[in-house]
Scaffold this motif. Structure first.
Motif: not given
Lengths: 200, 200
Positions: A160, A162, A176-177, A180, B88-93, B117
């Motif tokens: 992903x 970033x 996840x978003x 992205x 959750x722009x640009x994020x992941x978990x 998140x």
DNA sequence: CGTTTGTGTTTCCTATAGGAAACTTTTCTG
DNA sequence: CAGAAAAGTTTCCTATAGGAAACACAAACG
């Protein structure tokens, strides 16, 4: 203020589809085995207030309710009974193993699940990711929304934007978003199987 | 009442993760092209009150908020989202196998996935359904929204209102209106494992 | 049996939610 | 640009939310 009414009890009862609110909160609290004191402390409110709420002797503020739901770990939507039917109201859709609707692309092989219900909001599908070599990774996939993935079998690497590439094994999951860039490759000898649930 | 604070504005701002509440309500109202008067009438509250709510000059009661969400046709859970823009722009978990957040009830044993998140919209979790006997089936579960389930292992029977009980095996999946009563029991010797994704 | 301790409930009081109406601002008219 | 009409805001006031403390009622001690 409320529309005029003869006495306080009537008024509260009448305007309240919320009679069950107190009940639910009490249930949730007892579920956790908490006293009024403990629950109140966890939510940051007094025990007298909580008592009144549970007995529907007051109309708590949104703020207070929010803190309670947080502390008691309540599913909030239930508190808003209004039960406006969702667009799949009263329906269900079953897909047995391997009976999904196939959708193949050069790189991926998808099996769309539960395609009967067209008005649903989440889109579940299973992907088989062919065992192959890192060098073959090509372009980011990118589409507005959120995505959840769960590794059903095999091992793979998730890429992903970033973030560093991430090695995943059977049973691991990622949220996840999906706006992205993302993509993955199998790192096991056999193909990997992944369950995806996508939401626009 | 709130903990003491120097002035009213501070107090409201401070205790409010809810600053966005007013904004959301205003947006929803304008979306419908309604004036304060119209929206207020639809919800059964005064326009002055509504004005104050939209400008975060008051902490509305749960009751009032409920009426507003109903009138404005707002998805309520968003109002409960704590802190920050609800994407959750640009994020992941990531949650590795068995590393979810346990949440146990007498009847079910859940493992919540990707709980880092908090502002995500779907709620994935894995449930272990203990091997037991049909007679033990108790009460319907019911919560507004949609739900997708995938049988990771074992065999079970899914009960939903309006439908016949349904036997499910590993790999099967179902999508349904979770406002419809539902529940399941394991029919295999071992416990069954199910992945659920819930959306409000 | 009183005393203690831990629960939930009921006062009592103050800060404030929310309605009505006064006020202000914006948007239509002519 | 009036002046009117419609939108939103602020003020004022009363009913009440919510905390502190008093009260009530157990169960568990001596």
């Amino acid at each position: 203020m409320e529309p005029v009414s003869q006495n306080k009890d009537d008024e509260i009862a009448e305007a309240n589809d919320l009679d069950h609110l107190g009940k639910m909160i009490r249930e949730a609290r007892l579920q956790k085995g908490w006293t009024l004191e403990e629950a109140g402390k966890a939510a940051g409110i007094g025990r007298s207030t909580l008592s009144k709420i549970e007995n529907n002797q007051t109309r708590p503020s949104f703020d207070i309710v929010r803190r309670l739901t947080k502390a008691l770990d309540l599913r909030t939507p239930q508190l808003f009974v209004q039960s406006g039917p969702s667009d799949i109201s009263g329906r269900r859709d079953v897909t047995l193993t391997g009976q999904g609707e196939p959708q193949d692309t050069p790189t991926y092989s998808h099996e769309l699940l539960c395609t009967e219900l067209t008005s649903k909001r989440m889109f579940p599908y299973i992907s088989t990711i062919k065992a192959r070599d890192v060098s073959e990774f090509e372009a980011w996939i990118r589409h507005r929304g959120e995505e959840f993935m769960y590794v059903i079998s095999g091992e793979l690497t998730l890429f992903t934007e970033h973030y560093r590439p991430l090695a995943l094994k059977t049973g691991d999951s990622v949220y996840y978003d999906s706006g992205m860039g993302h993509g993955c490759i199998s790192t096991s000898e056999e193909d990997a199987k992944v369950l995806w649930v996508s939401l626009e």
